[in-house]
Design an enzyme around this catalytic site. Structure first.
Site, PDB file in Angstrom:
ATOM      1  CG  ASP A 119      38.781  41.246  46.760  1.00 26.52           C
ATOM      2  OD1 ASP A 119      39.605  41.645  45.923  1.00 26.52           O
ATOM      3  OD2 ASP A 119      37.876  41.975  47.197  1.00 26.52           O
ATOM      4  CD  GLU A 147      30.758  43.409  43.012  1.00 26.15           C
ATOM      5  OE1 GLU A 147      29.777  43.203  43.756  1.00 26.15           O
ATOM      6  OE2 GLU A 147      31.862  43.790  43.460  1.00 26.15           O
TER       7      GLU A 147
HETATM    8  C1  6A9 Z   1      34.677  48.723  50.060  1.00 32.06           C
HETATM    9  C2  6A9 Z   1      32.517  49.722  50.610  1.00 32.06           C
HETATM   10  C3  6A9 Z   1      29.662  51.926  50.594  1.00 32.06           C
HETATM   11  C4  6A9 Z   1      36.143  44.215  44.523  1.00 32.06           C
HETATM   12  O1  6A9 Z   1      35.399  46.804  41.360  1.00 32.06           O
HETATM   13  C5  6A9 Z   1      36.210  47.304  42.374  1.00 32.06           C
HETATM   14  C6  6A9 Z   1      36.801  46.165  43.192  1.00 32.06           C
HETATM   15  C7  6A9 Z   1      37.632  45.253  42.297  1.00 32.06           C
HETATM   16  O2  6A9 Z   1      38.785  45.927  41.887  1.00 32.06           O
HETATM   17  C8  6A9 Z   1      38.057  43.984  42.998  1.00 32.06           C
HETATM   18  O3  6A9 Z   1      38.696  43.150  42.091  1.00 32.06           O
HETATM   19  N1  6A9 Z   1      35.712  45.429  43.852  1.00 32.06           N
HETATM   20  C9  6A9 Z   1      36.853  43.282  43.587  1.00 32.06           C
HETATM   21  O4  6A9 Z   1      37.272  42.120  44.249  1.00 32.06           O
HETATM   22  C10 6A9 Z   1      34.931  46.297  44.771  1.00 32.06           C
HETATM   23  C11 6A9 Z   1      35.745  46.777  45.944  1.00 32.06           C
HETATM   24  C12 6A9 Z   1      35.045  47.700  46.839  1.00 32.06           C
HETATM   25  C13 6A9 Z   1      35.900  48.023  48.041  1.00 32.06           C
HETATM   26  C14 6A9 Z   1      35.393  49.165  48.833  1.00 32.06           C
HETATM   27  C15 6A9 Z   1      33.993  49.838  50.713  1.00 32.06           C
HETATM   28  C16 6A9 Z   1      31.857  51.026  50.675  1.00 32.06           C
HETATM   29  O5  6A9 Z   1      30.499  50.844  50.435  1.00 32.06           O
END
Ligand code: 6A9
Length: 789
Positions: A525, A759
């Protein structure tokens, strides 16, 4: 006309599926082909629920609430961080036949267990057992309502059978894939052997226009007009479901929901702790069942499966043998179990867009059997997360890895693109803000599924004859045409400006609103990249992912007797340490780096708002933060030291004798740079963007905190360089021990202290942060404990 025609046919490509035969047969998840995996806890977004691996499954689930609380009604159903539970998650789950979950909610603990039993033609039976215990020594044991439900999803029907006034004794029903079935609600008891307990009963029989509406329907039906009057105790009004009338569709309501109504039935039992209650599902086609799976039979079955689980866990990971304590082993079982118990079966359509569509389009309907990063916040599939998930799951059950990978690759379009975030079905959609829903076909995500494939290949028996008989071989054979297209998609659409260089597409466009425009597609990100996104960029992490992917392509091709020369050549080229140096080594920074149009002289500042003389200030917009660039960007290496700089090491691209390793190992061990007592931080403490917000609303994410997926890769790389001949072997071996201990101890300690796996972890305190429970890649801690890489 021709131009128009071209445009519309190009517009269709994004929603045209890949032409090669699917990896999975149409009926591969049906009860006929895969009866033992038909029912499962495939609804990771709810605290407790089951469904079948079919498109419009009848779903079953549990809601609960505590009676006589001072606070507002706290109805629990979908996993919500806002519920502030002290902890919940599967403690044991074999991904197949049983599971044990513990939920800590204020002054009581719920244990939710299920056991499945084979029989008949529709996936067999199952029994749930919910045990409620008082947690703290409050003056009075709490009174709790459990609300069991079944809901149909546009097909099938449910009938409620009421016994003695308000008590729903059972639900019978039928659906396309389940045939006839019966769900029986047993009366609560104080324990397995003891007699019945006083309880109050209520039920609700209504309809729903979608599974995402169940919580609201129940909430809106709650009424305080019922009286709880145990034989020896005061009478008190309590809250329960009451006759619910679906809202009227008025003519004025323009966007009235026109979806089909489906049956929804709820059984509520209200009882004081301690108690135990069982619910059993019996399949109509299962005719010769020896007995009912309840009471002592259930206990016996549970005990058998728990023992088998413990045995398999030790056989697979050997943690007891390594000297881990009972508590550490329990933690480790919970980490694996919650990943297995967090597997979902989703069905629906992505919303996608290409350069040729004015508006987003609906992708073809598809199914996805996948693990999820987090049951509360992200209960859906993410492409690069899944590769990490399957590294762990492949050790436990390679069939899970084959099936999940097959589902993912079957979602590929004709271009070779797979949408990165899979938001399938209304239930999943209801959890995602609109601006995050659309997936663009220029956008990649690291091809980590190659890591999982590498593991499957390594698991093949040594002799080629034996290997050819292994179930992974037919799987790879069917996968291969799609793998080829997938690889080619990365290799062409993400190509960089120079030969053999690569560039992530899809960086943030509004450059001036961000301290550093994000690169969501890379998975990292807000990790700092070139300050001014341009076609001149080249990204070192993507280069390394491609080196890895081409190597595994060559390996798979060889196994299958397919031409491997081209992949092999690509692999050799991309792994050539001299080329890597040429493209990505910065002598000045003494590190591997991205290259692009970059300046480090940037900061966020209040935008100047012009207020005409004599006008009141408050009538003008509040100044927002915008980026100010103090020195013009130029083409150069990007001065960020962190996870991205480590990739040639993380993915074993550097040869063990590479002098670059010396710098990498030094930076890694330097507490002023990447080293912390809890693991490696994502960005050097000395970096100008270390722990800097990207906008006023966007806190640092990959700019300091410790992430377990990359730490896993680092531990694995240290293990590799620490056991391969070379000048840095000893240093790597020492660091291996240290880093492994730091990461494992901290994730474990945080779990004990907070009840969750997280996380990310703070690089200054080690505290868990971000979404929780996060038993996606953070569960790779198990592999570090087991030293299986
Ligand atoms: C946003 C929010 C109710 C961010 O683990 C999943 C991903 C990874 O692939 C990525 O590398 N996470 C990491 O930087 C989480 C991403 C969540 C995005 C969705 C919406 C809704 O909340």
């Amino acid at each position: 006309f021709y131009a128009l025609y071209m445009r519309s046919s190009l517009a269709k490509r994004v929603i045209t599926l890949h032409h090669s035969p699917r990896v999975l047969d149409d009926n591969s998840t049906s009860p006929a082909v895969s009866p033992e995996r038909f029912w499962g806890s495939y609804r990771p977004q709810v605290y407790f629920g089951m469904k079948t691996r079919s498109p419009r499954s009848v779903v079953t689930g549990l809601m609960w609430l505590r009676q006589f609380s001072e606070a507002d009604v706290s109805l629990r159903h979908t996993c919500e961080q806002g519920d502030r539970l002290q902890g919940y998650g599967w403690l044991m789950h074999d991904g197949l036949s049983f599971g044990v979950q513990e939920i800590r909610d204020g002054d009581f603990i719920l244990t939710t267990e299920f056991v499945k039993r084979k029989g008949g033609e529709h996936g067999g039976d199952w029994t749930w057992r919910i045990t409620a215990k008082q947690h703290s020594s409050a003056p009075q044991p709490p009174v709790i309502s459990l609300l069991f439900y079944a809901a149909a999803d546009t097909q099938g029907s449910l009938q409620a059978h009421v016994e003695d006034r308000n008590r729903l004794g059972s639900i019978t029903g039928s659906s396309e894939e389940l045939g006839n079935f019966k769900i029986t609600f047993r009366k609560p008891s104080a324990g397995e052997a003891s007699s019945a307990k006083y309880a109050s009963y209520n039920f609700l029989k209504t309809v729903t226009q979608g599974l995402e509406k169940l919580t609201d329907i129940v909430r809106n039906s709650l009424n305080r007009r019922f009286v709880f009057s145990p034989p020896s105790g005061e009478k008190r009004p309590y809250i329960a479901v009451d006759t619910y009338k679906p809202p009227h569709h008025h003519h004025q309501q323009k966007h009235a929901d026109t979806r089909k109504e489906s049956d929804f039935v709820v059984h509520q039992v209200t009882v004081q702790t301690p108690f135990q209650v069982e619910v059993l599902f019996e399949s109509g086609s299962f005719r010769d069942r020896p007995n009912q799976l309840v009471g002592s039979v259930m206990t016996e079955e549970l005990e058998k499966r728990k023992a088998a689980f413990d045995l398999k866990f030790e056989r697979t990971f050997g943690l007891q043998a390594k000297g881990f304590s009972a508590a550490q082993v329990k933690f480790s079982k919970a980490a694996l179990s919650n990943m297995l118990g967090g597997m979902g079966y989703f069905h629906g359509q992505s919303v996608v867009q290409s350069a040729y569509n004015e508006y987003p389009l609906l992708y073809p309907e598809g199914a996805l059997f996948t693990a999820v990063p987090s049951r509360s916040f992200f209960p859906r599939g993410f492409l690069w997360d899944e590769g990490f998930h399957q590294l762990l799951l492949s050790k436990w059950d390679a069939q899970v890895t084959r099936e999940a990978t097959a589902h993912w690759l079957d979602l590929m379009n004709i271009e070779g693109w797979i949408p990165r975030e899979q938001i399938l079905g209304d239930e999943a959609r209801s959890k995602v803000p609109a601006e995050f829903v659309v997936q663009r076909n220029e956008n990649a995500n690291p091809p980590t599924l190659f890591l999982a494939l590498q593991e499957l290949v390594e698991q093949l028996p040594g002799s080629n004859e034996a290997a050819q008989l292994h179930p992974t071989m037919p799987f790879l054979r069917r996968l291969f045409p799609r793998l080829q297209t997938w690889f080619e998609w990365y290799n062409t659409t993400q190509a960089g400006p120079l030969p053999n260089s690569y560039r992530w597409r899809g960086r943030d466009k509004d450059t001036n609103l961000f301290l550093n425009p994000k690169t969501l597609t890379s998975g990292l990100d807000d990790y700092p990249r070139a300050s001014h996104p341009s076609m001149d960029e080249r990204h070192v992490d993507l280069h390394c992912w491609m080196a890895l992917a081409s190597g595994i392509m060559a390996q798979v091709a060889r196994l299958l007797g397919e031409p491997d020369a081209e992949y092999d050549r690509t692999h050799r080229t991309l792994s050539d340490n001299a080329l890597l140096d040429e493209l990505h080594w910065s002598d000045h920074l003494r590190a591997f780096a991205d290259f692009g149009n970059h300046t480090q002289a940037v900061s966020l500042q209040q935008e100047k708002v012009y207020v005409p003389p004599g006008q009141p200030r408050h009538q003008f917009p509040v100044a927002r933060l915008v980026r100010s660039v103090r020195r013009a960007p130029k083409l150069q290496y990007v001065n960020a030291l962190g996870y991205v700089s480590l990739f040639p090491f993380l993915l074993h691209i550097l040869t063990p004798d590479s002098p670059r390793l010396q710098h990498i190992l030094r930076d890694l061990r330097d507490p002023e740079k990447l080293w912390t007592p809890y693991g490696l931080r994502s960005l050097s403490k000395a970096d100008p963007l270390y722990m800097k917000r990207n906008t006023e609303h966007d806190a640092p994410y990959w700019r300091g905190p410790i992430w377990i997926n990359i730490n896993y890769l680092a531990v694995r790389a240290l293990h590799y360089y620490g056991s391969t001949e070379g000048p840095y072997r000893e240093t790597a071996a020492t660091l291996y021990q240290e880093l492994r201990t730091n990461v494992v101890s901290n994730v474990y300690r945080q779990y004990v202290e907070t009840g969750y796996i997280w996380e990310q972890y703070s690089d200054s305190t080690g505290r868990g942060q971000g979404s929780h429970p996060f038993t996606g890649w953070s569960a790779l801690t198990v592999l570090m404990m087991a030293e299986q890489y």
